[in-house]
Design an enzyme around this catalytic site. Structure first.
Site, PDB file in Angstrom:
ATOM      1  N   ASP A 212       0.758  -1.152  -0.083  1.00  0.00           N
ATOM      2  CA  ASP A 212       0.089  -0.354   0.127  1.00  0.00           C
ATOM      3  C   ASP A 212       0.737   1.183  -0.019  1.00  0.00           C
ATOM      4  O   ASP A 212       0.507   2.116   0.534  1.00  0.00           O
ATOM      5  CB  ASP A 212      -1.103  -0.033   1.223  1.00  0.00           C
ATOM      6  CG  ASP A 212      -1.945  -1.166   1.360  1.00  0.00           C
ATOM      7  OD1 ASP A 212      -2.170  -1.707   0.420  1.00  0.00           O
ATOM      8  OD2 ASP A 212      -1.948  -1.660   2.564  1.00  0.00           O
TER       9      ASP A 212
ATOM     10  N   GLN B 159       2.136  -5.911  -3.132  1.00  0.00           N
ATOM     11  CA  GLN B 159       2.619  -6.137  -1.677  1.00  0.00           C
ATOM     12  C   GLN B 159       3.761  -5.144  -1.341  1.00  0.00           C
ATOM     13  O   GLN B 159       4.144  -4.283  -2.110  1.00  0.00           O
ATOM     14  CB  GLN B 159       2.425  -7.458  -1.276  1.00  0.00           C
ATOM     15  CG  GLN B 159       1.140  -8.150  -1.056  1.00  0.00           C
ATOM     16  CD  GLN B 159       0.741  -8.689  -2.382  1.00  0.00           C
ATOM     17  OE1 GLN B 159       1.269  -9.307  -3.100  1.00  0.00           O
ATOM     18  NE2 GLN B 159      -0.644  -8.411  -2.608  1.00  0.00           N
TER      19      GLN B 159
ATOM     20  N   GLY C 227      -4.376  -4.345  -4.283  1.00  0.00           N
ATOM     21  CA  GLY C 227      -5.288  -3.469  -4.653  1.00  0.00           C
ATOM     22  C   GLY C 227      -4.543  -2.041  -5.005  1.00  0.00           C
ATOM     23  O   GLY C 227      -4.088  -1.465  -4.220  1.00  0.00           O
ATOM     24  N   HIS C 228      -4.444  -1.859  -6.268  1.00  0.00           N
ATOM     25  CA  HIS C 228      -3.638  -0.600  -6.864  1.00  0.00           C
ATOM     26  C   HIS C 228      -4.599   0.291  -7.188  1.00  0.00           C
ATOM     27  O   HIS C 228      -5.404   0.146  -8.156  1.00  0.00           O
ATOM     28  CB  HIS C 228      -2.744  -1.053  -7.831  1.00  0.00           C
ATOM     29  CG  HIS C 228      -1.704  -1.773  -7.195  1.00  0.00           C
ATOM     30  ND1 HIS C 228      -0.790  -2.735  -8.186  1.00  0.00           N
ATOM     31  CD2 HIS C 228      -1.348  -2.287  -6.077  1.00  0.00           C
ATOM     32  CE1 HIS C 228       0.058  -3.474  -7.524  1.00  0.00           C
ATOM     33  NE2 HIS C 228      -0.182  -2.950  -6.273  1.00  0.00           N
TER      34      HIS C 228
ATOM     35  N   LYS D 260       2.018   2.139  -5.126  1.00  0.00           N
ATOM     36  CA  LYS D 260       2.705   1.689  -6.518  1.00  0.00           C
ATOM     37  C   LYS D 260       1.831   1.993  -7.601  1.00  0.00           C
ATOM     38  O   LYS D 260       2.524   2.253  -8.849  1.00  0.00           O
ATOM     39  CB  LYS D 260       2.989   0.170  -6.230  1.00  0.00           C
ATOM     40  CG  LYS D 260       4.077  -0.184  -5.199  1.00  0.00           C
ATOM     41  CD  LYS D 260       4.354  -1.454  -4.954  1.00  0.00           C
ATOM     42  CE  LYS D 260       3.233  -2.354  -4.521  1.00  0.00           C
ATOM     43  NZ  LYS D 260       2.890  -2.005  -3.085  1.00  0.00           N
TER      44      LYS D 260
HETATM   45  P1  IMP Z   1      -2.573 -13.014   1.940  1.00  0.00           P
HETATM   46  O1  IMP Z   1      -1.655 -12.387   0.658  1.00  0.00           O
HETATM   47  O2  IMP Z   1      -4.217 -12.637   1.670  1.00  0.00           O
HETATM   48  O3  IMP Z   1      -2.701 -14.103   2.265  1.00  0.00           O
HETATM   49  O4  IMP Z   1      -2.497 -12.121   3.293  1.00  0.00           O
HETATM   50  C1  IMP Z   1      -1.342 -12.352   3.813  1.00  0.00           C
HETATM   51  C2  IMP Z   1      -0.926 -10.707   4.689  1.00  0.00           C
HETATM   52  O5  IMP Z   1      -0.599  -9.949   3.647  1.00  0.00           O
HETATM   53  C3  IMP Z   1      -2.084  -9.968   5.296  1.00  0.00           C
HETATM   54  O6  IMP Z   1      -1.419  -9.336   6.789  1.00  0.00           O
HETATM   55  C4  IMP Z   1      -2.849  -9.128   4.540  1.00  0.00           C
HETATM   56  O7  IMP Z   1      -3.212  -8.273   5.062  1.00  0.00           O
HETATM   57  C5  IMP Z   1      -1.419  -8.664   3.746  1.00  0.00           C
HETATM   58  N1  IMP Z   1      -1.506  -8.088   2.201  1.00  0.00           N
HETATM   59  C6  IMP Z   1      -1.750  -8.913   1.390  1.00  0.00           C
HETATM   60  N2  IMP Z   1      -1.837  -8.219   0.157  1.00  0.00           N
HETATM   61  C7  IMP Z   1      -1.669  -7.009   0.732  1.00  0.00           C
HETATM   62  C8  IMP Z   1      -1.898  -5.504  -0.227  1.00  0.00           C
HETATM   63  O8  IMP Z   1      -1.978  -5.427  -1.176  1.00  0.00           O
HETATM   64  N3  IMP Z   1      -1.484  -4.601   0.595  1.00  0.00           N
HETATM   65  C9  IMP Z   1      -1.191  -4.745   2.125  1.00  0.00           C
HETATM   66  N4  IMP Z   1      -1.010  -5.946   2.726  1.00  0.00           N
HETATM   67  C10 IMP Z   1      -1.327  -6.906   1.962  1.00  0.00           C
END
Ligand code: IMP
Length: 428
Positions: A13, A223, A40-41, A16
């Protein structure tokens, strides 16, 4: 021409989407290499505001190819929905390609993500619930279904039949849930095969061809480095490699092809989900930043945790990625603060720690050592020249450069493309 990577330096977040959209006007292709629709971009341009989860953020530029590489896990329903929506808003999606090696997020992955998360109880990771972890587990467990497999029906049916037996045993016997019907899963696969066929390609070859034709390729990270499966605050991480190594494996790209690695950092820190965050704010200042910046997740709507800029974590991120330039985003959010802080070290049991520890239990005990810098009253919002930045804002940027160990090439002062300071050229 070489490839350039845009990588999240923190917990995701970082903004990007805006940075990639800004740079994509000067590239021929934008390529996603990891993650899935957990990302989520947000992209804001003259065509409107777009919330993209899977489609590369460069899609809004008419001449750029969008490529989803083999390192991404694809939920075809989400992808098709996203493509329908953006093409309905006048964006040309005909230049999108998906690796035939990319793994598919199957219906049972989404079901298992939720059961596994529930079973973690107090140690929940706070996953996005999109099936990301279970899809990557099946990839490394060698029981994944790839985009190319969807296109080979005769081989797919026995493969999915066998896998579903195993998944249904987990769903019913471990979690007491309801088994998924094979016909439903196969019907989905049939539909997805039709929908994805026009996009499926050997994208590693496509990327090599683009580079050989002297085209510029932008590698889009999702991420952030501190959520990296290897380098992040394990186990509170995602299941892929958002850092630079993931760009090579997630695309079939050799490291020599990459000439620049841009690290995107927000002017403060945020984190969604569980896990330690040493510079986290639990007071009114954090709340003020959250409200002003509207720090709520694009994918899940969850309130993001807020902290001051973490120089220790950022230096570690630089170590892992070897950033050649820094992009600082959301500087404008700090406008009007009397003073701002940066975390310059951690303290554990009275001892100073200058390194981001591998042991997550130890990281959880780390208290931030803050350095306070004077704030600025004049706005940085929408500023487009470095010389227009208030003196104290510039001093803040310089301090962050020192902490990360890398020069700022771009400073973002608002969500729109034009709210950007190009400090120095990114592309050679
Ligand atoms: P998962 O990727 O859904 O398995 O989540 C694993 C961890 O990564 C959790 O803490 C999510 O909140 C975090 N996470 C996954 N994708 C994002 C992102 O795009 N932005 C911020 N945190 C993320």
């Amino acid at each position: 021409m070489p490839a350039y990577a845009v990588i999240g330096g923190q917990w995701g977040d970082e903004g990007k989407g805006k940075v990639i959209d800004y740079l994509a006007g000067d590239v021929d292709s934008v390529v996603r290499y990891a993650g899935g629709n957990n990302a989520g971009h947000t992209v804001v341009n003259e065509k409107g505001t777009f919330q993209l989860h899977l489609v590369p953020s460069g899609i809004c530029w008419p001449d750029a190819y969008g490529i989803i590489g083999n390192g991404v896990v694809v939920d075809p329903d989400v992808l098709v929905h996203e493509l329908t929506e953006i093409s309905g808003r006048g964006i040309d999606t005909s230049r999108l390609y998906i690796s035939e090696r990319a793994h598919v997020i199957m219906p049972y992955h989404v079901v298992l993500d939720r059961y596994e998360e529930e079973a973690r109880g107090a140690a929940a990771i706070g996953t996005t619930g999109r099936g990301i972890g279970p899809a990557y587990m099946d990839k490394t467990g060698r029981m994944g279904v790839r985009v190319g497999d969807l296109l080979d029906w005769d081989a797919l049916v026995p493969m999915v039949t066998k896998i579903l037996e195993h998944k249904n045993a987990m769903i019913t016997k471990i979690y007491g849930g309801e088994a998924l019907a094979l016909t439903d899963v196969l019907d989905k696969c049939k539909l997805w095969a039709e929908q994805l066929k026009p996009f499926a390609q050997p994208t590693e070859q496509l990327i090599q061809d683009l580079l050989a034709q002297n085209k510029r390729v932008l590698l889009e990270g999702a991420q952030g480095t501190l959520l990296d499966i290897d380098h992040g605050s394990y186990p509170y991480v995602t299941s892929s490699s958002p850092s630079i190594g993931g760009a090579c494996t997630g695309l079939g790209l050799n490291p020599q092809a990459i000439s620049g690695v841009l690290g995107v950092f927000k002017a403060y820190s945020t984190r969604v989900g569980g896990g330690p965050m040493p510079s986290e704010l639990h007071d009114g200042e954090g709340e003020a930043i959250r409200e002003k910046a509207q720090e709520f997740g694009v994918t899940t709507g969850r309130a993001r945790r807020i902290g001051w800029f973490d120089g220790v974590a950022s230096k570690y991120s630089q170590l892992v990625n070897g950033f050649t330039g820094l992009v600082l985003t959301r500087l404008d959010i700090l406008d009007g603060f009397k003073s701002v802080k940066v975390c310059v070290a951690y303290e554990v049991n009275g001892e100073r720690l200058d390194r981001f520890p591998a042991n997550t239990g130890l990281l959880a005990q780390c208290k931030p050592v803050f350095e306070e810098l004077p704030g600025w009253d004049e706005p940085t919002a929408s500023v487009t020249e470095l010389s227009q930045l208030p003196k104290n804002a510039l001093a803040y940027v310089r301090r962050i450069e020192e902490l990360v160990g890398c020069r700022a090439q771009i400073i973002s002062t608002g969500p729109r493309r034009d709210e950007t300071i190009q400090v120095e050229p990114v592309f050679l």
